[in-house]
Design an enzyme around this catalytic site. Structure first.
Site, short mmCIF file in Angstrom:
data_model
loop_
_atom_site.label_atom_id
_atom_site.label_comp_id
_atom_site.label_asym_id
_atom_site.label_seq_id
_atom_site.Cartn_x
_atom_site.Cartn_y
_atom_site.Cartn_z
CG HIS A 72 0.44 51.61 48.91
ND1 HIS A 72 1.37 52.40 48.25
CD2 HIS A 72 0.41 50.43 48.23
CE1 HIS A 72 1.88 51.71 47.23
NE2 HIS A 72 1.30 50.52 47.20
CB CYS A 73 -1.23 57.30 48.25
SG CYS A 73 -0.94 58.06 49.86
CB ALA A 74 3.43 58.63 47.00
NE ARG A 125 -1.08 60.79 53.11
CZ ARG A 125 -1.90 61.72 52.68
NH1 ARG A 125 -3.10 61.79 53.17
NH2 ARG A 125 -1.52 62.58 51.77
#
Length: 658
Positions: A27-29, A31
């Site tokens: 995951h990113c910030a 998604r």
């Protein structure tokens, strides 16, 4: 009621076909990023209805589900716990996605990775070339041109401009060598050296090869006497031989670093790597791939020469589906090869027709739909198509609804037919849509007609055939969305309360958010990342920064500081929830460019320095430094208006919330 992260994870896991169908998760910030083993097992209907999810799309081999800051990390943790899938970094997820593809997909990804960093140079060179060509045409005395004025091409001003417009394409092989070595894990300066070697003036210039053969001045050298010889021709205008040659260079370089003693490595490894790559490329690899490249161009030229424009229409028809598969990543190489061989590219106007048509179809959906959610996504996505960015419209609107996507394909074919009728050609590459006219500056009326036909056909067909889903299904979807939004908002409020030591919630009031950085302010729909451009995370504005100082745009509190430093969450004293996302895909840089001066829970004042960002590190990595300022609780306001389209200084008014 706060979002049940365990339930959200269960629904996602069920929708993607279970844990056995998940190759990798990260995951990113904003998604959740999943690499799926078998895409056919993904239930899109269930995925669309998953609680808390604000949308999903597939890109670069990953299924990306949008949750937002403060939520995605908790859903990810629950997903990992339930599925048993090993957590991966974003880099590892991208690598897994790349390895999942077939040989063609991997080759296309390599082309994309090599070309993306150098496209700005090619675009700038091509656009200036087109403008100068138009000036030359209008300034040439009749009957050769329009003859509106006398043009003196011997002045220092014109000669410098000519140097600028020729620079990128004339030295493209050096740029390719540098970029390819970076992608293949070698020394980029050795890659640039090999690129320079392959266009050395010692060769017969490739652009003059035909005349050299005709007048008998071509130099032919024997490699194996009586069996094999080569023409002593440079590689100007060629792409694939350079990439293969640099791969060979990197292959030897990485192995020699392990074998050569340290005291000799500094000079012996570069010498052997470049020399071996040069001999193998010039003697064997180069001639084969030059033939292959010329054969591909021959096939394209054959298609473009099919009577009645049928070849043009076929290319226009399949262009948008090729975007879905990722095949379009190799099209810049086709443009470059055409520019090198013919001085213009016939491919780019067809690509422009396809992008314009998908935009027309998307905007027609925005007018026909009764769903506020669909309308909110379709309008900015359709506009971004007209500016040359199609992914938000294709993946977010047209393809899921099928009929608009097909209408866009038909509009594209009709626009391509106009390209055939007018023999429409571009002087450069990289710019499509409205601004593509700058590359077809000698045929502006013809380009405008093509634009109108592609847009009009797609818009008209979509307007006739598109209908929203059945009322019951629409009602269900909107109800689900409403529940998800309430849950997400409650969850964000809970996260904020924790971050600011359980402070009492503030009331929402009108306010102005100021620019956190100095630079060029642009609309969110102009951002190259499809998630931000679609405004699925919320409305706001973006900045192309001119320096690396990030200041607080509000008086309030820090609610989030990403571990990698690329994202900051703020809660203003007036109730605005603001996400600062610094750069695109900069999470992959693992914090290197970012030096934070605050922590989650800190109180901040408007104009206070939050972070220092080394923009040179971001640019060297080939990432856009575009910084998004997103109001994640957009729904709390009647209007979110950005002051964009001009330069701003940190502290200038950027977003009005009313």
């Amino acid at each position: 009621m706060a979002l049940d992260h365990a339930q959200a994870a269960r629904e996602i896991l069920d929708a993607v076909g279970g844990a056995g169908n998940v190759v990798s998760a990260a995951h990113c910030a904003t998604r959740l990023r999943l690499v799926i083993a078998d895409d056919s097992k993904v239930d899109k209907a269930k995925l669309d209805d998953c609680v808390g999810a604000k949308g999903n799309f597939q890109a670069a081999g990953q299924l990306q589900v949008i949750y937002g800051t403060g939520t995605v990390n908790k859903v990810f943790d629950a997903f990992i716990a339930q599925s048993g899938v090993s957590a991966a970094s974003k880099d590892e997820a991208k690598e897994a996605a790349a390895n999942k593809g077939n040989a063609l997909q991997r080759a296309i990804k390599v082309l994309s990775d090599v070309f993306v960093p150098i496209i700005p140079a090619i675009v700038a060179s091509g656009m200036l070339m087109g403008i100068m060509g138009a000036i030359s045409y209008m300034g040439t005395p009749a009957p050769d041109g329009a003859g509106f004025f006398t043009l003196d091409t011997t002045t220092v001003w014109w000669r410098i401009a000519a140097l600028v417009n020729a620079c990128a394409l004339a030295n493209l092989q050096i740029l390719l060598g540098f970029s390819a070595a970076t992608v293949f894990g070698g020394n980029p300066y050795l890659g640039a050296s090999l690129g320079a070697l392959l266009i050395s003036s010692d060769f017969v210039n490739a652009y003059n090869a035909s005349s050299a053969i005709a007048d008998g001045s071509m130099v032919t050298l024997s490699v194996i006497p009586g069996l094999y010889s080569i023409d002593w021709v440079g590689y100007q205008g060629h792409v694939i031989p350079i990439l293969v040659g640099v791969w060979i260079l990197c292959f030897f370089e990485k192995r020699l670093h392990k074998l050569v003693p340290d005291m000799f490595d500094l000079f012996l490894t570069p010498l052997l790597s470049v020399s071996l790559a040069a001999y193998i490329t010039i003697l064997f690899i180069g001639p084969v791939f030059v033939w292959l490249e010329n054969s591909i161009l021959g096939v394209l030229q054959f298609l473009l020469s099919v009577p009645l424009g049928l070849g043009y229409m076929a290319i226009g028809l399949i262009y948008s589906p090729s975007v879905v598969t990722g095949l379009h990543q190799m099209y810049t190489a086709i443009d470059v090869s055409m520019l090198a061989n013919y001085g213009v590219t016939y491919w780019l106007p067809i690509a422009s027709a396809a992008n314009i048509a998908q935009g027309g179809a998307c905007l027609a959906v925005s007018l026909r739909t009764k769903s506020d959610k669909t309308k909110a996504l379709a309008v900015p996505s359709g506009i971004s198509c007209l500016l040359g960015i199609t992914e938000p419209a294709i993946f977010g609107v047209n393809l899921p609804k099928i009929k608009p996507f097909v209408a866009g394909m038909i509009g594209s074919a009709c626009g391509a037919f106009c390209c055939f009728l007018f023999n429409l050609a571009a002087s450069g590459t990289g710019v499509t849509g409205i601004f593509g006219i700058l590359l077809c500056i000698q045929q502006p009326i013809q380009y405008a007609i093509m634009f109108a036909v592609a847009f009009g056909v797609a818009f008209g067909i979509t307007s006739v055939i598109y209908r929203d889903d059945a009322v019951a299904a629409a009602t269900k979807a909107e109800t689900t969305e409403a529940v998800a939004e309430v849950s997400a908002t409650a969850n964000q409020a809970a996260a904020v309360a924790t971050a600011v030591d359980n402070a009492a919630p503030v009331s929402i009031a009108s306010e102005t958010i100021v620019a956190p950085m100095s630079g060029r302010a642009i609309a969110m729909t102009e951002v190259s990342d499809p998630v931000f451009a679609s405004e699925a995370m919320g409305k706001g504005a973006a900045i192309e920064p001119s320096d690396g100082k990030v200041y607080s745009p509000v008086d309030g509190s820090v609610t989030l500081l990403a571990e990698t430093g690329h994202a900051l969450g703020l809660l203003s004293d007036a109730g605005a929830e603001v996400l600062l996302h610094i750069g695109i895909d900069t999470v992959e840089l693992k914090g290197e460019p970012f030096t934070a001066h605050v922590a989650a829970g800190d109180k901040v004042s408007k104009g206070q320095l939050l972070m220092d960002v080394d923009l040179s590190v971001i640019k060297a990595a080939g990432k856009p430094a575009t910084t998004m300022v997103i109001v994640t609780n957009t729904d709390s306001y009647g209007a979110v208006e950005g002051h964009t389209g001009s330069d701003v200084a940190a502290g200038d008014d950027l977003i009005d919330l009313t």
